[in-house]
Design a protein around this motif. Structure first.
Motif, PDB file in Angstrom:
ATOM      1  N   THR A  78       0.837  -1.208   0.000  1.00 35.97           N
ATOM      2  CA  THR A  78       0.000   0.000   0.000  1.00 35.97           C
ATOM      3  C   THR A  78       0.863   1.246   0.000  1.00 35.97           C
ATOM      4  O   THR A  78       0.625   2.193  -0.763  1.00 35.97           O
ATOM      5  CB  THR A  78      -0.918   0.008   1.242  1.00 35.97           C
ATOM      6  OG1 THR A  78      -1.799  -1.116   1.174  1.00 35.97           O
ATOM      7  CG2 THR A  78      -1.721   1.291   1.301  1.00 35.97           C
ATOM      8  N   ARG A  83       4.023   1.525  -1.025  1.00 36.88           N
ATOM      9  CA  ARG A  83       4.775   1.633  -2.272  1.00 36.88           C
ATOM     10  C   ARG A  83       3.919   2.206  -3.399  1.00 36.88           C
ATOM     11  O   ARG A  83       4.357   3.078  -4.146  1.00 36.88           O
ATOM     12  CB  ARG A  83       5.313   0.266  -2.694  1.00 36.88           C
ATOM     13  CG  ARG A  83       6.513  -0.220  -1.913  1.00 36.88           C
ATOM     14  CD  ARG A  83       6.948  -1.572  -2.433  1.00 36.88           C
ATOM     15  NE  ARG A  83       7.391  -1.474  -3.815  1.00 36.88           N
ATOM     16  CZ  ARG A  83       7.265  -2.458  -4.717  1.00 36.88           C
ATOM     17  NH1 ARG A  83       6.670  -3.589  -4.387  1.00 36.88           N
ATOM     18  NH2 ARG A  83       7.706  -2.292  -5.942  1.00 36.88           N
ATOM     19  N   ILE A  84       2.706   1.702  -3.512  1.00 33.83           N
ATOM     20  CA  ILE A  84       1.875   2.124  -4.640  1.00 33.83           C
ATOM     21  C   ILE A  84       1.364   3.557  -4.449  1.00 33.83           C
ATOM     22  O   ILE A  84       1.245   4.317  -5.399  1.00 33.83           O
ATOM     23  CB  ILE A  84       0.717   1.116  -4.840  1.00 33.83           C
ATOM     24  CG1 ILE A  84       0.155   1.273  -6.257  1.00 33.83           C
ATOM     25  CG2 ILE A  84      -0.373   1.276  -3.816  1.00 33.83           C
ATOM     26  CD1 ILE A  84      -0.807   0.180  -6.638  1.00 33.83           C
ATOM     27  N   GLU A 110       2.367   6.737  -7.033  1.00 38.88           N
ATOM     28  CA  GLU A 110       1.378   7.628  -7.631  1.00 38.88           C
ATOM     29  C   GLU A 110       1.670   9.085  -7.268  1.00 38.88           C
ATOM     30  O   GLU A 110       1.580   9.980  -8.119  1.00 38.88           O
ATOM     31  CB  GLU A 110      -0.023   7.230  -7.173  1.00 38.88           C
ATOM     32  CG  GLU A 110      -1.161   7.761  -8.043  1.00 38.88           C
ATOM     33  CD  GLU A 110      -1.456   9.229  -7.796  1.00 38.88           C
ATOM     34  OE1 GLU A 110      -1.842   9.928  -8.761  1.00 38.88           O
ATOM     35  OE2 GLU A 110      -1.319   9.679  -6.636  1.00 38.88           O
ATOM     36  N   VAL A 169       3.562   2.689 -11.308  1.00 37.18           N
ATOM     37  CA  VAL A 169       2.380   2.023 -10.755  1.00 37.18           C
ATOM     38  C   VAL A 169       2.144   0.699 -11.474  1.00 37.18           C
ATOM     39  O   VAL A 169       1.830  -0.313 -10.852  1.00 37.18           O
ATOM     40  CB  VAL A 169       1.134   2.932 -10.865  1.00 37.18           C
ATOM     41  CG1 VAL A 169      -0.145   2.123 -10.622  1.00 37.18           C
ATOM     42  CG2 VAL A 169       1.222   4.074  -9.851  1.00 37.18           C
ATOM     43  N   ILE A 217       4.756  -1.920 -10.292  1.00 30.16           N
ATOM     44  CA  ILE A 217       4.489  -2.370  -8.922  1.00 30.16           C
ATOM     45  C   ILE A 217       3.322  -3.350  -8.904  1.00 30.16           C
ATOM     46  O   ILE A 217       3.378  -4.395  -8.244  1.00 30.16           O
ATOM     47  CB  ILE A 217       4.207  -1.169  -8.002  1.00 30.16           C
ATOM     48  CG1 ILE A 217       5.481  -0.338  -7.812  1.00 30.16           C
ATOM     49  CG2 ILE A 217       3.673  -1.636  -6.634  1.00 30.16           C
ATOM     50  CD1 ILE A 217       5.265   0.952  -7.039  1.00 30.16           C
ATOM     51  N   LEU A 218       2.254  -3.030  -9.637  1.00 28.15           N
ATOM     52  CA  LEU A 218       1.118  -3.943  -9.703  1.00 28.15           C
ATOM     53  C   LEU A 218       1.523  -5.274 -10.324  1.00 28.15           C
ATOM     54  O   LEU A 218       1.085  -6.341  -9.876  1.00 28.15           O
ATOM     55  CB  LEU A 218      -0.018  -3.316 -10.505  1.00 28.15           C
ATOM     56  CG  LEU A 218      -0.732  -2.118  -9.870  1.00 28.15           C
ATOM     57  CD1 LEU A 218      -1.776  -1.552 -10.836  1.00 28.15           C
ATOM     58  CD2 LEU A 218      -1.390  -2.517  -8.550  1.00 28.15           C
ATOM     59  N   HIS A 224      -3.765   7.452 -12.508  1.00 32.44           N
ATOM     60  CA  HIS A 224      -3.638   6.203 -11.767  1.00 32.44           C
ATOM     61  C   HIS A 224      -4.395   6.208 -10.435  1.00 32.44           C
ATOM     62  O   HIS A 224      -4.441   5.183  -9.751  1.00 32.44           O
ATOM     63  CB  HIS A 224      -2.161   5.893 -11.490  1.00 32.44           C
ATOM     64  CG  HIS A 224      -1.374   5.594 -12.730  1.00 32.44           C
ATOM     65  ND1 HIS A 224      -0.222   6.265 -13.066  1.00 32.44           N
ATOM     66  CD2 HIS A 224      -1.582   4.693 -13.722  1.00 32.44           C
ATOM     67  CE1 HIS A 224       0.241   5.781 -14.193  1.00 32.44           C
ATOM     68  NE2 HIS A 224      -0.560   4.843 -14.620  1.00 32.44           N
ATOM     69  N   VAL A 236      -5.222   2.911  -8.131  1.00 34.80           N
ATOM     70  CA  VAL A 236      -4.561   2.752  -6.832  1.00 34.80           C
ATOM     71  C   VAL A 236      -5.584   2.659  -5.704  1.00 34.80           C
ATOM     72  O   VAL A 236      -5.486   1.776  -4.825  1.00 34.80           O
ATOM     73  CB  VAL A 236      -3.592   3.936  -6.587  1.00 34.80           C
ATOM     74  CG1 VAL A 236      -3.097   3.936  -5.145  1.00 34.80           C
ATOM     75  CG2 VAL A 236      -2.417   3.859  -7.559  1.00 34.80           C
TER      76      VAL A 236
END
Length: 244
Positions: free
Chosen positions: A127, A129-130, A134, A154, A157-158, A202, A206
């Protein structure tokens, strides 16, 4: 004691390469290890130095080894990464065997599912990191490369979070091809437009991922990808006219 079997038939180069790869895959030689010298390999395989050099060059091109020069140099085993897959995708694109339209279509099929899968694996550190990735999209960029890297973070990471290494490799490879075209054709794109990623593009993705909404994350990713697919196809036309 010999580590390799002498080669006694016609497929000399292929057999040397296969044995060297097997030695790496079986971890007889691990990342950071130096392969035996050309002289040693020539004696163990009982082939010419030219054959050894050809096999080592193939290993280097495949990302299995890195060549270092100097007295302490040689062929050193590398840690295999997804970069080799991305380089292959890029080569196919440059050879006109792969189009941006095809890349955009595959992204539209895969990345919404990747976002959905990431919901199942989100953690406290994920959470953070994302959200951070963004937020960094809205800071001043240091270079064109930095701009593209931040605007695709993003996605990477996903992909890493989805739990499927093959999906991760495909996504990162498609992003590498996309970055090649964008940096060459429109590196100074206006983020207020839809050329690549507008501001806040994003956020919906996110927030859905963090909220545990898999369907919402997939839908938001679909909307996002559709917004700039046509622009990427147009960029490819310019890219091929200018550089290929």
């Amino acid at each position: 004691m010999n580590q390799f079997k002498p080669i006694k038939h016609s497929r000399v180069y292929e057999d040397v390469l296969l044995q060297l790869k097997d030695a790496i895959f079986s971890r007889r030689f691990k990342a950071g290890d130096k392969l035996p010298s050309e002289r040693e390999l020539t004696a163990q395989f009982q082939v010419s130095r030219g054959v050894i050099r050809e096999a080592i060059r193939a290993l280097e091109l495949g990302g299995f080894v890195a060549i270092r020069q100097g007295p302490a140099g040689g062929a050193f085993v590398t840690d295999l990464t997804f970069n080799q897959v991305g380089n292959a995708f890029l080569d196919l694109f440059l050879a006109n065997k792969l189009s941006m339209k095809e890349v955009a279509r595959v992204r539209l099929h895969i990345e919404p599912e990747v976002a959905r899968m990431a919901v199942r694996n989100i953690s406290g550190s994920g959470t953070e990191r994302i959200r951070e990735a963004e937020a960094e999209e809205h800071l001043a960029f240091h270079s064109y490369r930095d701009r593209v890297d931040r605007l695709t973070r993003v996605h990477t990471i996903l992909a890493a979070m989805c739990g499927n290494h093959f999906f991760e490799a495909i996504v990162k490879s498609m992003l590498q091809v996309t970055a090649e075209v964008v940096l060459a054709v429109d590196p100074d794109h206006d983020p207020d437009h839809d050329t690549l990623h507008g501001p806040g593009e994003h956020i919906a993705i996110v927030e859905a991922v963090i909220a545990g909404d898999g369907d919402g994350a997939a839908e938001a990713m679909t909307v996002h990808l559709k917004r700039f697919a046509d622009d990427l196809v147009a960029m490819e036309t310019i890219y091929r006219q200018r550089f290929l």
